[in-house]
Design an enzyme around this catalytic site. Structure first.
Site, PDB file in Angstrom:
ATOM      1  N   GLY A   1      -8.140  -8.000   4.288  1.00  0.00           N
ATOM      2  CA  GLY A   1      -8.786  -8.091   5.358  1.00  0.00           C
ATOM      3  C   GLY A   1      -8.247  -8.770   6.553  1.00  0.00           C
ATOM      4  O   GLY A   1      -8.895  -8.851   7.850  1.00  0.00           O
TER       5      GLY A   1
ATOM      6  N   ARG B   1      -3.815  -1.324  -6.668  1.00  0.00           N
ATOM      7  CA  ARG B   1      -3.111  -2.395  -6.631  1.00  0.00           C
ATOM      8  C   ARG B   1      -3.508  -3.182  -7.721  1.00  0.00           C
ATOM      9  O   ARG B   1      -4.672  -3.129  -8.550  1.00  0.00           O
ATOM     10  CB  ARG B   1      -3.216  -3.418  -5.513  1.00  0.00           C
ATOM     11  CG  ARG B   1      -4.817  -3.723  -5.155  1.00  0.00           C
ATOM     12  CD  ARG B   1      -4.976  -4.408  -3.811  1.00  0.00           C
ATOM     13  NE  ARG B   1      -6.425  -4.193  -3.620  1.00  0.00           N
ATOM     14  CZ  ARG B   1      -6.772  -4.289  -2.325  1.00  0.00           C
ATOM     15  NH1 ARG B   1      -5.823  -4.394  -1.048  1.00  0.00           N
ATOM     16  NH2 ARG B   1      -8.034  -4.129  -1.822  1.00  0.00           N
TER      17      ARG B   1
ATOM     18  N   MET C   1      -5.541  -7.474   8.268  1.00  0.00           N
ATOM     19  CA  MET C   1      -5.135  -6.503   9.065  1.00  0.00           C
ATOM     20  C   MET C   1      -5.802  -5.365   9.433  1.00  0.00           C
ATOM     21  O   MET C   1      -7.019  -5.107   8.807  1.00  0.00           O
ATOM     22  CB  MET C   1      -3.388  -6.168   9.160  1.00  0.00           C
ATOM     23  CG  MET C   1      -2.619  -7.351   9.294  1.00  0.00           C
ATOM     24  SD  MET C   1      -1.465  -7.538   8.699  1.00  0.00           S
ATOM     25  CE  MET C   1      -0.962  -5.927   8.773  1.00  0.00           C
TER      26      MET C   1
ATOM     27  N   LYS D   1       0.921  -1.129   0.266  1.00  0.00           N
ATOM     28  CA  LYS D   1      -0.180  -0.094   0.015  1.00  0.00           C
ATOM     29  C   LYS D   1       0.689   1.372   0.020  1.00  0.00           C
ATOM     30  O   LYS D   1       0.664   2.114  -0.833  1.00  0.00           O
ATOM     31  CB  LYS D   1      -0.728  -0.151   1.288  1.00  0.00           C
ATOM     32  CG  LYS D   1      -2.236   0.828   1.275  1.00  0.00           C
ATOM     33  CD  LYS D   1      -2.904   0.945   2.651  1.00  0.00           C
ATOM     34  CE  LYS D   1      -3.698  -0.446   2.609  1.00  0.00           C
ATOM     35  NZ  LYS D   1      -4.317  -0.712   3.885  1.00  0.00           N
TER      36      LYS D   1
ATOM     37  N   CYS E   1       5.496 -38.863 -17.513  1.00  0.00           N
ATOM     38  CA  CYS E   1       4.071 -38.855 -17.194  1.00  0.00           C
ATOM     39  C   CYS E   1       3.492 -38.988 -15.898  1.00  0.00           C
ATOM     40  O   CYS E   1       4.405 -39.023 -15.082  1.00  0.00           O
ATOM     41  CB  CYS E   1       3.504 -40.156 -18.042  1.00  0.00           C
ATOM     42  SG  CYS E   1       4.252 -41.696 -17.317  1.00  0.00           S
TER      43      CYS E   1
ATOM     44  N   HIS F   1      -7.820 -40.743  -2.245  1.00  0.00           N
ATOM     45  CA  HIS F   1      -7.970 -41.467  -3.656  1.00  0.00           C
ATOM     46  C   HIS F   1      -9.116 -40.923  -4.851  1.00  0.00           C
ATOM     47  O   HIS F   1      -8.816 -40.851  -5.704  1.00  0.00           O
ATOM     48  CB  HIS F   1      -8.422 -43.003  -3.420  1.00  0.00           C
ATOM     49  CG  HIS F   1      -8.481 -43.754  -4.429  1.00  0.00           C
ATOM     50  ND1 HIS F   1      -9.742 -44.127  -4.997  1.00  0.00           N
ATOM     51  CD2 HIS F   1      -7.563 -44.662  -5.456  1.00  0.00           C
ATOM     52  CE1 HIS F   1      -9.368 -44.804  -6.260  1.00  0.00           C
ATOM     53  NE2 HIS F   1      -8.193 -45.038  -6.391  1.00  0.00           N
TER      54      HIS F   1
ATOM     55  N   SER G   1      10.157 -43.111 -20.386  1.00  0.00           N
ATOM     56  CA  SER G   1       9.133 -42.135 -19.738  1.00  0.00           C
ATOM     57  C   SER G   1       9.274 -42.180 -18.442  1.00  0.00           C
ATOM     58  O   SER G   1       9.209 -43.637 -17.604  1.00  0.00           O
ATOM     59  CB  SER G   1       8.001 -42.650 -20.413  1.00  0.00           C
ATOM     60  OG  SER G   1       6.870 -41.953 -19.598  1.00  0.00           O
TER      61      SER G   1
ATOM     62  N   TYR H   1       9.764 -34.063 -23.546  1.00  0.00           N
ATOM     63  CA  TYR H   1       8.237 -33.752 -23.321  1.00  0.00           C
ATOM     64  C   TYR H   1       7.453 -34.135 -21.829  1.00  0.00           C
ATOM     65  O   TYR H   1       8.280 -34.823 -20.972  1.00  0.00           O
ATOM     66  CB  TYR H   1       7.455 -34.745 -24.157  1.00  0.00           C
ATOM     67  CG  TYR H   1       7.514 -36.165 -24.018  1.00  0.00           C
ATOM     68  CD1 TYR H   1       6.486 -36.867 -23.163  1.00  0.00           C
ATOM     69  CD2 TYR H   1       8.420 -36.848 -24.481  1.00  0.00           C
ATOM     70  CE1 TYR H   1       6.351 -38.063 -22.718  1.00  0.00           C
ATOM     71  CE2 TYR H   1       8.547 -38.176 -24.132  1.00  0.00           C
ATOM     72  CZ  TYR H   1       7.289 -38.907 -23.237  1.00  0.00           C
ATOM     73  OH  TYR H   1       7.341 -40.281 -22.927  1.00  0.00           O
TER      74      TYR H   1
ATOM     75  N   ARG I   1      -3.047   3.126   8.680  1.00  0.00           N
ATOM     76  CA  ARG I   1      -3.083   1.895   8.065  1.00  0.00           C
ATOM     77  C   ARG I   1      -2.386   0.958   7.918  1.00  0.00           C
ATOM     78  O   ARG I   1      -1.008   1.367   7.763  1.00  0.00           O
ATOM     79  CB  ARG I   1      -3.464   2.562   6.334  1.00  0.00           C
ATOM     80  CG  ARG I   1      -4.379   3.795   6.304  1.00  0.00           C
ATOM     81  CD  ARG I   1      -4.254   4.379   4.864  1.00  0.00           C
ATOM     82  NE  ARG I   1      -5.165   3.517   3.991  1.00  0.00           N
ATOM     83  CZ  ARG I   1      -5.260   3.422   2.758  1.00  0.00           C
ATOM     84  NH1 ARG I   1      -4.483   4.691   2.134  1.00  0.00           N
ATOM     85  NH2 ARG I   1      -5.791   2.974   1.842  1.00  0.00           N
TER      86      ARG I   1
HETATM   87  P1  ADP Z   1      -8.025  -2.090   3.803  1.00  0.00           P
HETATM   88  O1  ADP Z   1      -6.439  -2.570   3.712  1.00  0.00           O
HETATM   89  O2  ADP Z   1      -8.390  -2.783   4.780  1.00  0.00           O
HETATM   90  O3  ADP Z   1      -8.469  -1.694   2.517  1.00  0.00           O
HETATM   91  P2  ADP Z   1      -7.321   0.758   4.123  1.00  0.00           P
HETATM   92  O4  ADP Z   1      -6.193   1.374   4.953  1.00  0.00           O
HETATM   93  O5  ADP Z   1      -7.136   0.812   2.632  1.00  0.00           O
HETATM   94  O6  ADP Z   1      -7.487  -0.769   4.603  1.00  0.00           O
HETATM   95  O7  ADP Z   1      -8.483   1.572   4.504  1.00  0.00           O
HETATM   96  C1  ADP Z   1      -9.855   1.337   4.851  1.00  0.00           C
HETATM   97  C2  ADP Z   1     -10.708   2.182   3.986  1.00  0.00           C
HETATM   98  O8  ADP Z   1     -10.400   3.443   4.531  1.00  0.00           O
HETATM   99  C3  ADP Z   1     -10.762   2.350   2.736  1.00  0.00           C
HETATM  100  O9  ADP Z   1     -11.820   2.528   1.981  1.00  0.00           O
HETATM  101  C4  ADP Z   1      -9.680   3.550   2.565  1.00  0.00           C
HETATM  102  O10 ADP Z   1      -9.999   4.185   1.411  1.00  0.00           O
HETATM  103  C5  ADP Z   1     -10.278   4.482   3.453  1.00  0.00           C
HETATM  104  N1  ADP Z   1      -9.201   5.495   4.046  1.00  0.00           N
HETATM  105  C6  ADP Z   1      -8.005   5.117   4.305  1.00  0.00           C
HETATM  106  N2  ADP Z   1      -7.371   6.189   4.774  1.00  0.00           N
HETATM  107  C7  ADP Z   1      -8.128   7.178   4.354  1.00  0.00           C
HETATM  108  C8  ADP Z   1      -7.893   8.669   4.271  1.00  0.00           C
HETATM  109  N3  ADP Z   1      -6.698   9.383   4.793  1.00  0.00           N
HETATM  110  N4  ADP Z   1      -8.801   9.287   4.050  1.00  0.00           N
HETATM  111  C9  ADP Z   1     -10.166   8.800   3.501  1.00  0.00           C
HETATM  112  N5  ADP Z   1     -10.380   7.427   3.565  1.00  0.00           N
HETATM  113  C10 ADP Z   1      -9.379   6.650   4.014  1.00  0.00           C
HETATM  114 MG    MG Z   2      -7.798  -0.631   1.136  1.00  0.00          MG
END
Ligand code: ADP
Ligand code: MG
Ligand code: MG
Length: 896
Positions: A100, A335, A102, A21, A839, A451, A771, A859, A91
């Site tokens: 989901g 991403r 962390m 990120k 094979c 199996h 083979s 092959y 974040r």
């Molecule tokens: P996850 O990895 O679970 O998506 P994120 O760190 O991306 O967690 O953040 C969760 C939500 O909060 C996302 O929808 C993200 O866009 C929003 N968010 C994160 N940082 C900011 C920010 N500085 N301003 C507004 N929205 C934010």
């Molecule tokens: Mg996110």
């Protein structure tokens, strides 16, 4: 050690240090996209934190605070200020995406005082208190480990009592009431109050994110996906932008193309007047992104141009998080988007044609195993399903049929033209004939390597295994739907299984046939230009051969002849042959089998006209064709107790029992099988060879180009092969006579006994090809009987990491691989023209294919449905590893 880095200093290549990120936020900042400013605390700090037994490094916070100062300057606000407060998000951001797993906290920097400042400066008290209650809830979740329901319950109750339907209708006053309740619940559960000091908030939040690296779900996720613990997570601190300030605001997620079909359109959702997680949390139903174009056309235009720019920049489909604050677009994350197999192919071909990536890159973007999804029949997603239970998705594809509970019934019903699904507690090798005729297999016990699963995958048949809610009850299966509800599957009832998801469905479902899309055909053609390894298939019938050929197979690497002996109308003849006491009797039975075998081979030769067909002579021990010894003994004792019994029947059973006993082996895997059988009963192999050459002549007469390769199984000593080769050559001369020179046949052997691998130099004197039968070679090299290992000690070995993986699925390169390398080299030094390949199940596995490429084999051979993915994997191997230097390449020169 680099500990803190502002977004404007990093870039996409720094994922290891900044997390995915953080690195992408830096990259977007660098190329001038609208990203709210912030900084990243590096993964080095995370590692230091754990190395110091969960203590943040000395002096870290001074650096963080100085980075905060820069943020304050950039935004013209101050952290903790009562007039213009700076708010930030904290974040998490791991190196490898762990969706989901962390946590993130938004609106950090609010307290009882700054919230009023925010209300005044924005002129919007509703908004300010909305942010504050979100902060307290997320803080409770992440820092104090409190379950969400503590807060959700209070929120729902307040809305109900005050008569609010939707969150954005709630007034400032009402939020204030809720905030007081939130604080109380925190005090109760955390044993301390919600921190009013903003610096303390920041400290606790950063530490909580590092701590979350080791929470239970993150550990499990890392285990499953083999992500090293040392990777650590980074922490991103980013100034907030607000999507919850009114109707010209909102938040959303957009893919630059459709991730399930690959279609070239913006695909995603947008929620007006909302913050962050609201989109995924399902607070309200978001609107499709196309609607944004109608509601806020200018914002849509900004989004569209950002999407194009990002996709160009990353040269791949992007999954983007964004927020709109008062009509202005901000990007918060990007991403490479996750995609289905169908979309992956579509996208790869699309990007190549647009000139964004090369053909090689397009091929490398495909996960070969993923393609499995595409090449099986699938459930039509538009139909409604009555899902009874779920098990393990053991072999992809979907099937519908009538439930039957044993292999014999399966066979009988299928002969009567019915479609059946074989349902068993588990399957054993004795059920093979039932599996063979079934549309699919469902078992209540056993894992992905049981199996049933292995056999079904090999046959390209759908299979659901280990479906525990299903319990056998005499002639029916009970399905425990929930604790209190039980359903029953009766024999003959129509059910469907989905081997891609593990679902068991009541009734008939609509299925879609697999097909190679135009894009996949194109991609495969590029792969063919690049790969050096040839791709053969394992096929025992003309149907399978034809299917494999349509998927691009360049020959048959393994045609097993035992299935030809096992078909129901032949078993009596085969038994007659085995039970024969006199040579004339045996010769008569063989004479009866000969035309049947001949017609099998004709069918396969026609289907593979012009391509090599490797036929393996009979391999299994003879008792496999006879009834079970214990059952016979019981039958015999019952019959002999009946005083006025049917003496003829008694004699028949007695004779059978005697024969079965005489063939009984303590350890059949190491007993009279393969060429050992051929040496003791040459008449069986002679019949098979005669059938092969008669079929060849017949095909030649039809102007079909035939290329039989005759393969002798289980050779361990060169003299075994020498004798068998003489048998084949003699029979060829006899059957072909004057036309001997018109049939281009070869004789070779399977290398599956370690001694054969070790003495491959001598064995090659008598062989035109090797083979590697990696299943038996693995069994014998490790000394594991597969049936006794999988589901038993081997499962334990893999779980407790005694072995890195199941050697029957992933080739043991260090052990078995060394034998292969040695044998191929020795063989080629005796006979430079010697053709080599593998094979067995490993032939369809990507890692094994890479190994075969690197070792310069000619092959690989895999099941028909795996042929396309093997073509891709072979090309990926050539791209990733280049071509081995001493290649005895049979493919023409490379092209791009
Ligand atoms: P996850 O990895 O679970 O998506 P994120 O760190 O991306 O967690 O953040 C969760 C939500 O909060 C996302 O929808 C993200 O866009 C929003 N968010 C994160 N940082 C900011 C920010 N500085 N301003 C507004 N929205 C934010
Ligand atoms: Mg996110
Ligand atoms: Mg074998």
């Amino acid at each position: 050690m680099l500990r803190v880095m502002p977004f404007e200093q990093g870039n996409a290549s720094m994922k290891h240090l900044l997390g995915g990120k953080g690195a992408n936020l830096a990259e977007m900042t660098r190329v001038g996209l609208p990203v709210p400013p912030g900084f990243t605390i590096t993964t080095d700090v995370c590692r230091a934190y754990y190395a110091a037994d969960r203590k943040l490094p000395e002096g870290l916070f001074e650096e963080v605070l100085s980075a905060m100062k820069q943020l304050e300057q950039a935004k013209g606000e101050r952290f903790g200020d009562s007039e213009q407060p700076l708010l930030v998000s904290v974040r998490s951001g791991s190196v490898t995406s762990m969706p989901g797993m962390m946590d993130t906290i938004l609106n950090l920097g609010l307290n009882d005082e700054t919230v009023e400042g925010l209300a005044r400066s924005t002129g919007d008290a509703r908004f300010a208190y909305d942010c504050y209650r979100r902060l307290i809830q997320m803080f409770g979740n992440v820092v104090f480990d409190m379950e969400g329901y503590h807060f959700e319950f209070l929120l729902q109750r307040m809305k109900q009592q005050q008569g609010f339907d939707q969150d954005h209708q709630v007034t400032a006053e009402a939020w204030k009431t809720l905030i007081a309740e939130y604080k109380a619940v925190i005090a109760k559960h955390a044993g301390r109050s919600f921190p009013q000091q903003v610096i303390e908030q920041l400290q606790l939040a950063v530490e909580a994110v590092f701590r979350s690296w080791n929470n239970h779900r993150a550990q499990i996720y890392r285990n499953i996906h083999q992500i090293p613990d040392e990777q650590g997570t980074a922490v991103n601190v980013q100034s907030m932008v607000f999507g919850n300030m009114g109707t010209d605001c909102g938040t959303g997620v957009v893919f630059t193309r459709n991730p399930s079909t690959g279609e070239h359109i913006l695909y995603g959702e947008f929620l007006m007047n909302a913050q962050g997680e609201d989109v995924v949390a399902g607070v309200r139903t978001p609107m499709p992104i196309a609607k944004l174009e109608e509601e806020l056309p200018e914002v849509y235009a900004q989004l569209e141009s950002a999407a194009i720019k990002l996709e160009k920049h990353y040269r791949d489909m992007q999954d983007i998080e964004f927020t709109v604050e008062k009509g202005k677009l901000y990007l918060l994350q990007t991403r490479n988007g996750k995609r289905t197999a169908q979309a992956a192919v579509q996208l790869a071909v699309g990007f190549v044609k647009e000139g964004t990536i090369t053909k090689e890159e397009g091929i490398q973007r495909i996960e070969p195993f993923h393609l499995d999804q595409l090449l099986h029949r699938a459930i039509d997603t538009s139909s409604e399903l009555d899902v009874l239970a779920s098990g393990l998705p053991a072999s992809p594809g979907a099937a519908t049929g009538q439930a039957v509970f044993d292999a014999d019934t399966a066979e009988a019903w299928s002969r009567a033209g019915k479609k059946v699904i074989l349902v068993r507690s588990e399957t054993t090798p004795e059920d093979i004939h039932g599996v063979l005729v079934a549309e699919g297999v469902l078992t209540s016990r056993g894992g992905m390597t049981s199996h049933a699963a292995v056999v079904a995958r090999g046959m390209g048949k759908p299979c659901v295994c280990g479906c525990e809610p299903i319990r056998l009850r005499e002639r029916a299966f009970d399905v425990v739907v929930t604790d209190s509800v039980t359903a029953t599957i009766a024999e003959g009832e129509w059910i469907s299984i989905d081997g891609a998801t593990g679902r068991v469905i009541r009734g008939v479902v609509q299925l879609r046939e697999p097909e190679l899309t135009a894009e996949l055909v194109e991609l495969l053609a590029w792969a063919d230009d690049i790969r050096r390894l040839q791709v053969y298939t394992n096929a025992d019938t003309p149907e399978d051969a034809g299917k494999a050929r349509s998927f691009g197979a360049e020959g048959i690497g393994l045609c097993r002849t035992e299935h030809m002996f096992m078909s129901p109308e032949r078993v009596p003849v085969v038994r007659g042959m085995i039970l024969a006491d006199q040579p004339e009797e045996r010769a008569a039975a063989l004479a009866e089998l000969l035309p049947m075998q001949q017609s099998d081979f004709e069918g396969i030769f026609r289907a593979m006209a012009g391509l090599p067909v490797t036929i393996r002579l009979l391999d299994p021990p003879l008792h496999e064709f006879l009834p079970n010894m214990e059952e016979l003994a019981i039958q015999y004792s019952l019959l002999s107790q009946q005083k006025i019994g049917n003496t003829e029947e008694l004699q028949r059973v007695e004779r059978m029992l005697r024969k079965v006993r005489s063939l009984h082996e303590m350890n059949p895997m190491l007993g009279t099988r393969g060429c050992r059988l051929g040496l003791i009963h040459p008449e069986i192999y002679e019949m098979q060879v005669e059938a092969i050459f008669r079929a060849a002549l017949q095909c030649l007469d039809e102007k079909v180009d035939v290329r039989p390769d005759i393969m002798i199984p289980l050779v361990g000593h060169e003299s075994e092969l020498k004798i068998m080769r003489e048998l084949v050559d003699r029979k060829a001369a006899e059957v072909l006579g004057a036309r001997l020179s018109t049939v281009h046949y070869r004789v070779g052997t399977m290398i599956e006994v370690p001694r054969a691998a070790i003495t491959a130099g001598s064995i090659a004197k008598h062989a035109d090809f090797f083979s590697f039968g990696t299943n038996d070679l693995t069994q014998m090299t490790l000394g594991y009987s597969r049936d006794d290992a999988e589901g038993k000690f081997l499962t334990h070995y893999v779980e407790s990491k005694v072995l890195p993986s199941n050697p029957f699925q992933v080739l043991d390169q260090e052990g078995v691989g060394t034998l292969i390398r040695w044998a191929a080299a020795q063989g080629k030094s005796t006979k430079p023209q010697l053709k080599t390949g593998i094979c067995g199940e490993h032939g369809g596995d990507k890692e094994s294919i890479f190994f075969c490429h690197a070792e310069g084999l000619d092959y690989i051979s895999c099941s028909p449905y795996r042929v396309p993915l093997a073509r891709i994997a072979a090309a990926q191997a050539a791209i990733a590893l280049g071509n081995p230097s001493e290649q005895a390449s049979i493919k023409p020169a490379q092209s791009a």
